[in-house]
Each structure stands twice: as structure tokens, then as C-alpha cells.
Design a protein around this motif. Sequence first.
Motif, PDB file in Angstrom:
ATOM      1  N   THR A 128       1.049  -1.023  -0.166  1.00  0.00           N
ATOM      2  CA  THR A 128      -0.168  -0.429   0.506  1.00  0.00           C
ATOM      3  C   THR A 128       1.031   1.188  -0.153  1.00  0.00           C
ATOM      4  N   ALA A 129       2.289   1.216   0.788  1.00  0.00           N
ATOM      5  CA  ALA A 129       2.432   2.416   1.000  1.00  0.00           C
ATOM      6  C   ALA A 129       3.352   2.731  -0.004  1.00  0.00           C
ATOM      7  N   THR A 130       4.282   1.222  -1.014  1.00  0.00           N
ATOM      8  CA  THR A 130       4.952   1.311  -2.084  1.00  0.00           C
ATOM      9  C   THR A 130       4.028   2.276  -3.549  1.00  0.00           C
ATOM     10  N   ALA A 131       2.824   1.188  -3.574  1.00  0.00           N
ATOM     11  CA  ALA A 131       1.784   1.778  -4.564  1.00  0.00           C
ATOM     12  C   ALA A 131       1.424   3.359  -3.990  1.00  0.00           C
ATOM     13  N   VAL A 132       0.958   4.007  -3.166  1.00  0.00           N
ATOM     14  CA  VAL A 132       0.981   5.998  -3.507  1.00  0.00           C
ATOM     15  C   VAL A 132       2.322   6.379  -3.342  1.00  0.00           C
ATOM     16  N   SER A 133       2.879   6.052  -2.908  1.00  0.00           N
ATOM     17  CA  SER A 133       4.410   7.197  -2.978  1.00  0.00           C
ATOM     18  C   SER A 133       5.065   6.904  -4.344  1.00  0.00           C
ATOM     19  N   ARG A 134       5.130   5.425  -5.105  1.00  0.00           N
ATOM     20  CA  ARG A 134       5.329   5.594  -6.348  1.00  0.00           C
ATOM     21  C   ARG A 134       5.021   5.893  -7.496  1.00  0.00           C
ATOM     22  N   ILE A 135       2.846   6.155  -6.514  1.00  0.00           N
ATOM     23  CA  ILE A 135       2.493   7.310  -7.947  1.00  0.00           C
ATOM     24  C   ILE A 135       3.147   8.664  -7.761  1.00  0.00           C
ATOM     25  N   GLY A 136       3.562   8.726  -6.945  1.00  0.00           N
ATOM     26  CA  GLY A 136       4.169  10.526  -6.610  1.00  0.00           C
ATOM     27  C   GLY A 136       5.064  10.365  -7.243  1.00  0.00           C
ATOM     28  N   ARG A 137       5.841   9.487  -7.355  1.00  0.00           N
ATOM     29  CA  ARG A 137       8.079   9.868  -7.986  1.00  0.00           C
ATOM     30  C   ARG A 137       7.680   9.577  -9.053  1.00  0.00           C
ATOM     31  N   GLY A 138       6.471   8.416  -9.743  1.00  0.00           N
ATOM     32  CA  GLY A 138       6.273   9.138 -11.235  1.00  0.00           C
ATOM     33  C   GLY A 138       5.966  10.263 -11.987  1.00  0.00           C
ATOM     34  N   VAL A 139       5.650  10.288 -11.226  1.00  0.00           N
ATOM     35  CA  VAL A 139       5.312  12.217 -11.512  1.00  0.00           C
ATOM     36  C   VAL A 139       6.542  13.081 -12.158  1.00  0.00           C
ATOM     37  N   PHE A 140       7.504  12.740 -11.139  1.00  0.00           N
ATOM     38  CA  PHE A 140       9.153  13.331 -11.177  1.00  0.00           C
ATOM     39  C   PHE A 140       9.670  12.510 -11.697  1.00  0.00           C
ATOM     40  N   PHE A 141       9.679  11.781 -12.327  1.00  0.00           N
ATOM     41  CA  PHE A 141      10.468  10.864 -13.585  1.00  0.00           C
ATOM     42  C   PHE A 141       9.683  11.513 -14.586  1.00  0.00           C
ATOM     43  N   ALA A 142       8.572  11.583 -14.544  1.00  0.00           N
ATOM     44  CA  ALA A 142       8.248  11.968 -15.996  1.00  0.00           C
ATOM     45  C   ALA A 142       8.522  13.622 -16.689  1.00  0.00           C
ATOM     46  N   VAL A 143       8.474  14.914 -15.259  1.00  0.00           N
ATOM     47  CA  VAL A 143       8.021  16.298 -15.528  1.00  0.00           C
ATOM     48  C   VAL A 143       9.741  16.819 -14.508  1.00  0.00           C
ATOM     49  N   THR A 144      10.726  16.449 -13.759  1.00  0.00           N
ATOM     50  CA  THR A 144      11.859  17.191 -13.307  1.00  0.00           C
ATOM     51  C   THR A 144      12.307  17.698 -14.087  1.00  0.00           C
ATOM     52  N   VAL A 145      13.014  16.976 -15.076  1.00  0.00           N
ATOM     53  CA  VAL A 145      14.134  17.620 -16.221  1.00  0.00           C
ATOM     54  C   VAL A 145      13.099  18.321 -16.802  1.00  0.00           C
ATOM     55  N   LEU A 146      11.866  18.617 -17.322  1.00  0.00           N
ATOM     56  CA  LEU A 146      11.233  19.567 -18.683  1.00  0.00           C
ATOM     57  C   LEU A 146      11.534  20.729 -17.403  1.00  0.00           C
ATOM     58  N   PHE A 147      11.001  20.712 -16.118  1.00  0.00           N
ATOM     59  CA  PHE A 147      10.638  21.380 -15.369  1.00  0.00           C
ATOM     60  C   PHE A 147      12.279  22.788 -14.452  1.00  0.00           C
ATOM     61  N   PHE A 148      13.032  21.635 -14.626  1.00  0.00           N
ATOM     62  CA  PHE A 148      14.067  22.678 -14.138  1.00  0.00           C
ATOM     63  C   PHE A 148      14.995  23.198 -15.721  1.00  0.00           C
ATOM     64  N   THR A 149      14.488  22.428 -16.763  1.00  0.00           N
ATOM     65  CA  THR A 149      15.131  23.640 -17.714  1.00  0.00           C
ATOM     66  C   THR A 149      14.019  24.426 -18.144  1.00  0.00           C
ATOM     67  N   GLN A 150      12.704  24.202 -18.976  1.00  0.00           N
ATOM     68  CA  GLN A 150      12.169  24.833 -19.121  1.00  0.00           C
ATOM     69  C   GLN A 150      10.949  25.399 -17.898  1.00  0.00           C
ATOM     70  N   ILE A 151      11.142  25.719 -17.065  1.00  0.00           N
ATOM     71  CA  ILE A 151      10.338  26.812 -16.287  1.00  0.00           C
ATOM     72  C   ILE A 151      11.167  27.154 -15.211  1.00  0.00           C
ATOM     73  N   ILE A 152      11.963  26.440 -14.069  1.00  0.00           N
ATOM     74  CA  ILE A 152      12.909  27.253 -13.750  1.00  0.00           C
ATOM     75  C   ILE A 152      13.773  28.144 -14.506  1.00  0.00           C
ATOM     76  N   GLY A 153      14.513  27.363 -15.707  1.00  0.00           N
ATOM     77  CA  GLY A 153      14.773  28.315 -16.500  1.00  0.00           C
ATOM     78  C   GLY A 153      16.734  27.417 -16.216  1.00  0.00           C
ATOM     79  N   LEU A 154      17.283  26.524 -15.712  1.00  0.00           N
ATOM     80  CA  LEU A 154      18.710  25.519 -15.609  1.00  0.00           C
ATOM     81  C   LEU A 154      18.790  25.320 -17.170  1.00  0.00           C
ATOM     82  N   SER A 155      20.030  25.752 -17.196  1.00  0.00           N
ATOM     83  CA  SER A 155      21.420  24.963 -18.267  1.00  0.00           C
ATOM     84  C   SER A 155      20.690  23.392 -18.177  1.00  0.00           C
ATOM     85  N   ALA A 156      21.449  22.970 -19.321  1.00  0.00           N
ATOM     86  CA  ALA A 156      21.609  21.367 -18.878  1.00  0.00           C
ATOM     87  C   ALA A 156      22.444  20.517 -18.283  1.00  0.00           C
TER      88      ALA A 156
END
Length: 447
Positions: A45-73
Motif C-alpha cells: 500500500t505504501a509503495t503503490a501510493v508513494s511511487r505514483i508520486g515518484r512517477g510524476v517526478f520522473f516524467a517532469v523533473t528535467v523539463l521543469f528544471f530546464t523549461q520552467i525554472i530556466g536551468l541549463s542542461a
Amino acid sequence: MTSHDPGPDSETTTVPEVGPAAKPSRFFARLAADLDDPVLRALVTATAVSRIGRGVFFAVTVLFFTQIIGLSAAQAAVVLAVSSGCGVLGSLLGGWTADRWSARRLAFAFEALGGLLLAAYAFAGDFVSALILASASGFLDSTGHSARSAIIARGFAPERRVHARAVLRTVTNLSIAAGSGLGAIALALGTPEAYRIVIASGGLLCALGSLPLLRLTSAVDAPNRAVHDVRTETGSIDMDAAAAARRDWTRRSPWRDPRYLLLTVLSAVFGMQFGVAEFGIPLWITGYTDAPEVVVSVLLIVNTALVVLFQVRASRGTHDVRVAGRVTMVAGWLMVAACMIYALAAGLPAWVAIVVLVVAMVAHTFAEILSQAGAWGLSFELADPVRAGAYQGVFGMGFSLGALASPIIVNATAITYGPVGWAMLAAIFLAAAVGIWIIARRAAASA
């Protein structure tokens, strides 16, 4: 899966199932039977809920850093690398603390706080804030993971530990896939507000996923070290006996176990195969083959589907060190085949390259599945049960170091030298597998 797991013969139905629906039905029936175990139910139960949250980050983190915050690669790479480095320290600390205090409470605290820090990503606005948040959340995620490993080591019988890890990994893959789908909402909308709302939601899911850990009983915690304090008839502590107990505790440290340290190093080397999939394959496809970029996503789907379908089944019997050694050796040869087939994709027509890459990913995924099953079995069975947390912390640290090194090694071999580099990688993986097989064989003989 162990001998205690329900198999097809143990399931009864009014009408036998046939056709495509049969396998999914059996899979979910076995998962439902596994959830009868209260420890595994809380962890799933703990894994199912928490890893859904982690999956969100795997999908968007790099693009959030580069396109939204404005970090370089380069800045984004530094943030992720430092986060991984903090994870190495977190693995050690999580195992160390889980041998001294309540592993279930520590896992809850680490993962709840880590989830809140992930939610705070939504408020990051520059390189410094992103670096601080990523480092702290990476540290806490690894710390909580080590505490969970200690829970598994103590919460299940030896023949059930690897099965529990396999079930949890299956649930992890399914949950990350679901989380990636939620992350796609932000990718589709593309606005800063969408990214921040999705990220905050993902972080809160990670925090909520820690709550089921509180349902675990004290049986998963470390044994009370006070039992080593031998008291005299008058009630005072026998100092000589207490000193002997402290020496025994120190002697049981994983840092004094060369066999386990060598297993950790070799497992970390073989664990670089994750870096091949996450770092090497996208660069190989885009830089050396005529296959379209979308094939990267296709290969990820193939990998996820095979892990979900076969990880539990492939883990049967790997609590036996002989079996664990043998499946690791098979994984080594499969990884050699995968590396050589990946190399063949260069210069082929696009449709042929796609077929070759899919075949390579199938071999690669089964190497991943078998190597993980073998690593889990050996990491539990060759550890001192009194210091389970410390042993699992050291083993987790090895994998974190392997994750740090893998982009460098993959870039220095396959990406730099092409087919020759793939052959070099294949030799590295095979050497690691042979080393692990020798350790398992000698451990079985000495036992």
C-alpha cells in the motif's frame, strides 16, 4: 516466488480461464493472496501510493528544471548528480539508524518528510533552491529505502524475503507508470502553473504513502540492544559483559565482512545496466541509429511490461544462494547478448533497427529481472541478521554509487567507441556476474 507462494494449482475457479485473460487474472489473484500477509500488505500500500508520486517526478523533473525554472542542461545535470550523491550517504544512515531505533517509525518519518520536500519543488525558482531541495529529498528517499530494506529483512522468513522484494518491485513499476501518466498532464499543458500543481500533488502523494508504514508492528524493528547488558544479582551492569557485547556488535559490522563488501561492489557494477537503459540507450538511438526517437518510449514500455509480468516468477528460489548465483550468471550472459545486439542497430534501416533494439531490450530486461532476484537473495542471505539494517544500508550504498558511475562508464565505452565500446561494456557485466557467481558458490559450499 517461493514455495509458500500460491501457484496455479492452488487457485480454484468454477470455469477454467483460457486465452489472453488467463495470465492477467492469475497475476492479480496471486497478488491478492500475497496481501493476506499484514506486513506485505502495508508495504504494498505504501509503495503503490508513494511511487505514483515518484512517477510524476520522473516524467517532469528535467523539463521543469530546464523549461520552467530556466536551468541549463549542465545545471540540471549537477542537481541530479548531487542528489544521487546525497543518496549514497542516505543509504548508509538509513541502515545504521534502523539497527538502533524503530525501523517502521524511521521509514515513516524519512518518507513523509521526503515527500513534503518533493512538493516544495513547486516553489523552486532558481539553481540554488532546486539543488537544496533535490539534495535533501534524494538523501531522505535513500534513507527511507534502507529502513524499508531492514523491515523486509526482519519482517519475513528467509524464503519469503526475495518474493516480497519482487512483489514490491512489480507494484513499483505499475505505480511509476501511473504516475508518469499524471505527469503527462503537465507536459501536455506546458504551463508553469500546470507543472507546479502536478509536482505539488506528486510530492503530497509520496508523503501520504508513508502512512501505511505506521500499521507495521514492532516485530520489524531491530532487537533491543539492551538485552546484551548483562546485569549482576544486585542489578548493576556487568561492565566486562557489556564490553564484550559491544565488541561483538562491532565485529558484526558489514565493513568487517570482506565477502559482503565484494558482493556489494560487484552488484553495483552489474547494477550499471540501469544506466545503460536510462542514459545510454536514448543517446545511442539518437546518435548512432536511424530509429525514430519515439522508440525510446517503446523500449521503456517493453521493459516495464516484462518486469511486471515476470519479476515475481523469476525470483522463485533465489533465497537459496546456489540458485541466486546461477540466475546471476544467466543474467550476465543475457547482458552480453543485449550489448552486442544494441551495437548491431547502428547503420541499419530504421525498421530493422527498431526490431533489433526491441530484441536487445527484451534480453536486457530479463538480465535486469534475474540480476535483481539474485542480488536480493544474496544481499539477505549473506548478511548478519543482527545487523540487518547496516548490511542493507551498505548494499544500497553500492547501488547508489553504481548509479553515479554508470553515465560516466557508459559514455566512456558505448557512446564514445560504438560497437567496440559495447563489447567493453559486455565484458564488464560478464566479469561482475562471474564474480557474484563465485561468491555464491563458495558461500553455498561453506554452508
